[in-house]
Design a protein around this motif. Structure first.
Motif, PDB file in Angstrom:
ATOM      1  N   TRP A 149       0.843  -1.205   0.000  1.00 41.32           N
ATOM      2  CA  TRP A 149       0.000   0.000   0.000  1.00 41.32           C
ATOM      3  C   TRP A 149       0.872   1.246   0.000  1.00 41.32           C
ATOM      4  CZ3 TRP A 149      -1.010   4.413   2.863  1.00 41.32           C
ATOM      5  CH2 TRP A 149      -2.152   5.140   2.477  1.00 41.32           C
ATOM      6  N   PHE A 150       1.901   1.269   0.833  1.00 46.77           N
ATOM      7  CA  PHE A 150       2.804   2.421   0.825  1.00 46.77           C
ATOM      8  C   PHE A 150       3.453   2.582  -0.547  1.00 46.77           C
ATOM      9  CE2 PHE A 150       3.105   1.603   5.564  1.00 46.77           C
ATOM     10  CZ  PHE A 150       2.378   2.724   5.917  1.00 46.77           C
ATOM     11  N   TYR A 151       3.846   1.483  -1.142  1.00 47.66           N
ATOM     12  CA  TYR A 151       4.435   1.536  -2.482  1.00 47.66           C
ATOM     13  C   TYR A 151       3.435   2.133  -3.478  1.00 47.66           C
ATOM     14  CZ  TYR A 151       6.045  -0.088  -7.024  1.00 47.66           C
ATOM     15  OH  TYR A 151       6.429  -0.135  -8.336  1.00 47.66           O
ATOM     16  N   SER A 152       2.183   1.728  -3.368  1.00 46.67           N
ATOM     17  CA  SER A 152       1.172   2.248  -4.291  1.00 46.67           C
ATOM     18  C   SER A 152       1.017   3.757  -4.147  1.00 46.67           C
ATOM     19  CB  SER A 152      -0.181   1.553  -4.056  1.00 46.67           C
ATOM     20  OG  SER A 152      -0.848   2.051  -2.897  1.00 46.67           O
ATOM     21  N   GLN A 153       1.158   4.255  -2.914  1.00 49.85           N
ATOM     22  CA  GLN A 153       1.040   5.697  -2.705  1.00 49.85           C
ATOM     23  C   GLN A 153       2.259   6.449  -3.247  1.00 49.85           C
ATOM     24  OE1 GLN A 153      -2.099   6.800  -1.514  1.00 49.85           O
ATOM     25  NE2 GLN A 153      -2.263   4.614  -2.004  1.00 49.85           N
ATOM     26  N   MET A 154       3.423   5.834  -3.167  1.00 47.77           N
ATOM     27  CA  MET A 154       4.602   6.437  -3.780  1.00 47.77           C
ATOM     28  C   MET A 154       4.381   6.619  -5.280  1.00 47.77           C
ATOM     29  SD  MET A 154       7.661   4.318  -1.894  1.00 47.77           S
ATOM     30  CE  MET A 154       7.846   4.353  -0.109  1.00 47.77           C
ATOM     31  N   ALA A 155       3.774   5.596  -5.903  1.00 52.69           N
ATOM     32  CA  ALA A 155       3.478   5.686  -7.328  1.00 52.69           C
ATOM     33  C   ALA A 155       2.350   6.674  -7.596  1.00 52.69           C
ATOM     34  CB  ALA A 155       3.116   4.300  -7.865  1.00 52.69           C
ATOM     35  N   ARG A 156       1.330   6.655  -6.769  1.00 55.63           N
ATOM     36  CA  ARG A 156       0.184   7.538  -6.978  1.00 55.63           C
ATOM     37  C   ARG A 156       0.584   9.002  -6.972  1.00 55.63           C
ATOM     38  NH1 ARG A 156      -5.293   7.984  -3.116  1.00 55.63           N
ATOM     39  NH2 ARG A 156      -6.407   9.444  -4.499  1.00 55.63           N
ATOM     40  N   TRP A 157       1.522   9.356  -6.081  1.00 55.20           N
ATOM     41  CA  TRP A 157       1.894  10.758  -5.918  1.00 55.20           C
ATOM     42  C   TRP A 157       3.197  11.118  -6.621  1.00 55.20           C
ATOM     43  CZ3 TRP A 157      -2.331  12.970  -5.032  1.00 55.20           C
ATOM     44  CH2 TRP A 157      -3.308  12.368  -4.227  1.00 55.20           C
ATOM     45  N   GLY A 158       3.592  10.279  -7.566  1.00 52.99           N
ATOM     46  CA  GLY A 158       4.670  10.639  -8.464  1.00 52.99           C
ATOM     47  C   GLY A 158       6.071  10.524  -7.920  1.00 52.99           C
ATOM     48  N   GLN A 159       6.251   9.810  -6.804  1.00 48.27           N
ATOM     49  CA  GLN A 159       7.601   9.645  -6.263  1.00 48.27           C
ATOM     50  C   GLN A 159       8.381   8.573  -7.009  1.00 48.27           C
ATOM     51  OE1 GLN A 159       6.678   8.884  -2.121  1.00 48.27           O
ATOM     52  NE2 GLN A 159       6.852  11.060  -1.592  1.00 48.27           N
ATOM     53  N   ILE A 160       7.668   7.621  -7.605  1.00 44.14           N
ATOM     54  CA  ILE A 160       8.278   6.555  -8.401  1.00 44.14           C
ATOM     55  C   ILE A 160       7.362   6.237  -9.569  1.00 44.14           C
ATOM     56  CG2 ILE A 160       9.587   5.423  -6.529  1.00 44.14           C
ATOM     57  CD1 ILE A 160       7.239   3.394  -6.405  1.00 44.14           C
ATOM     58  N   GLU A 161       7.889   5.520 -10.536  1.00 43.97           N
ATOM     59  CA  GLU A 161       7.068   4.971 -11.609  1.00 43.97           C
ATOM     60  C   GLU A 161       6.766   3.518 -11.265  1.00 43.97           C
ATOM     61  OE1 GLU A 161       7.243   4.207 -16.449  1.00 43.97           O
ATOM     62  OE2 GLU A 161       8.649   5.586 -15.477  1.00 43.97           O
ATOM     63  N   ALA A 162       5.504   3.166 -11.271  1.00 46.41           N
ATOM     64  CA  ALA A 162       5.098   1.813 -10.882  1.00 46.41           C
ATOM     65  C   ALA A 162       5.706   0.773 -11.813  1.00 46.41           C
ATOM     66  CB  ALA A 162       3.580   1.695 -10.893  1.00 46.41           C
ATOM     67  N   SER A 163       6.154  -0.322 -11.223  1.00 47.39           N
ATOM     68  CA  SER A 163       6.725  -1.424 -12.005  1.00 47.39           C
ATOM     69  C   SER A 163       6.657  -2.697 -11.191  1.00 47.39           C
ATOM     70  CB  SER A 163       8.181  -1.130 -12.367  1.00 47.39           C
ATOM     71  OG  SER A 163       9.003  -1.163 -11.207  1.00 47.39           O
TER      72      SER A 163
END
Length: 403
Positions: free
Chosen positions: A313-327
């Protein structure tokens, strides 16, 4: 018993450092043969840097931080694992007296309801078109505080990136920043919300436990290199912390725990600032209290288990808010950062309640529910998001497409 294993651990002055402090002060670490050395820091960046250079073997750590380290999002970080959580909940959102008055005029309520108070905040923001944005503080970019604040705002129709400014402030400085008018609100762990209420400069408007019930907050972050080299010492530390969680979870011990935490070398605050969160009786600022019995949960509901679904879930939020690109590679790193295998190995022999799985669908339990477990019986939930959202850790791409 004479301790023959020294372990140095960093922490910040927060209520949820309680397990570490109780492990030292109540003798649980010593009983495991550990000389537990606790070093107080005032910022999460300092904890990160001192872990990276080998000053600490482990640290009281924001739950997303080890994931961020392993994803390469920190400029100075060492590979880090999270073999244990340090409780559920413990945060709140506090706003200035001026902002609270404006929210009250458009329907905000004292009961900390995130939907009602979020709707009121949205109306206040809409009425301020053309003026300076409201400024909210969180403790670190890779923190539960940042993600839960953004989740709450977005679910209430507020774009956190367009409609507000979100800045970083160390936890102990937040009440002073609010009082000085430098920020309009903040999301932080206790006792720094209650501090503003006691000073008469802020009002709690909602809590982490109301935004996402049974939600994670801090973990034991451990240097992966140290853990690999010292598996027996790590197991001893996890057992000491679990016994501390049992002690902290007993209401009869809360007054003593507050007195210990309030000492200058630990949280360093007035004892009465700590009791609202421990008792589940938060002050409303007008002389009354609001009952939030699950505000901070040290033990129940598998509070110390490092769920991989929490990590994702934390990873998903990093992706949601542009801190990382989901992969898929990123998902794998996040999943493997949390180490339920080490938790099980250390605590299984004690007969503690061990969940039958390492991940679960978050937000699916609307009431307390007995679940399959090894060892003692286990009850999980309720764990719902306030907006009815559900997070399936096996469907991250779909979750992000709907966010």
């Amino acid at each position: 018993m004479t301790a023959d294993c020294r372990i140095t651990v960093g922490f910040l002055p927060l209520l949820d450092s309680a397990l570490l402090i109780a492990a030292r002060e109540k003798g649980f670490a010593e009983a495991e043969g550990i000389d537990l050395v606790l070093v107080r820091e005032n910022s999460w960046a300092s904890v990160r840097d001192r872990l990276a250079v080998g000053h600490f073997a482990a640290a009281h750590m924001l739950a997303p931080m080890p994931i961020a380290f392993n994803l390469g999002l920190a400029p100075l970080a060492t590979p880090t694992i999270a073999p244990m959580a340090l409780g559920l909940g413990g945060n709140a959102v506090t706003v200035s007296g001026r902002l609270w008055a404006a929210m009250r005029e458009v329907g905000a309520s004292h009961d900390l309801d995130p939907a009602i108070n979020g709707a009121a905040l949205r109306q206040v923001i809409a009425s301020r078109q053309g003026t300076e944005k409201l400024r909210f503080a969180v403790v670190h970019p890779h923190s539960g505080h940042n993600y839960e604040l953004r989740y709450w705002l977005a679910a209430c129709g507020i774009d956190p990136q367009r409609d507000t400014d979100i800045v970083i402030v160390p936890p102990p400085l937040m009440p002073d920043a609010l009082a000085a008018g430098r920020i309009d609100g903040y999301c932080v762990g206790e006792p720094w919300n209650s501090a503003s209420v006691f000073h008469g400069t802020g009002r709690i408007v909602t809590t982490k436990s109301k935004i996402w019930r049974s939600s994670p907050e801090k973990v034991l972050g451990v240097s992966a290199e140290w853990a690999d080299a010292n598996p027996e010492s790590l197991g001893m530390l996890l057992r000491a912390l679990y016994r501390a969680a049992q002690w902290c979870g007993e209401a009869a011990n809360h007054a003593e725990l507050a007195a210990i935490l309030a000492r200058p070398g630990y949280v360093g605050c007035d004892v009465e600032w700590l009791m609202p969160a421990l008792s589940g009786q938060l002050l409303n600022g007008d002389g009354g209290v609001i009952a939030v019995d699950d505000f901070f949960v040290p033990l129940a509901r598998a509070a110390t288990f490092p769920w991989r679904s929490h990590a994702l879930w934390f990873y998903s939020q990093m992706a949601r808010w542009g801190q990382i690109e989901a992969s898929k590679a990123g998902e794998h790193i996040a999943r493997e950062t949390y180490r339920p295998d080490l938790y099980r190995a250390a605590l299984g022999p004690l007969g503690v309640a061990l969940p039958g799985a390492n991940a679960k669908v978050e937000g699916s339990l609307v009431k307390a529910t007995p679940v399959g477990s090894a060892g003692a019986s286990l009850v999980l939930g309720p764990d719902g998001f306030f907006d009815g959202g559900v997070f399936d850790p096996d469907q991250i791409a779909r979750y992000l497409s709907l966010s």
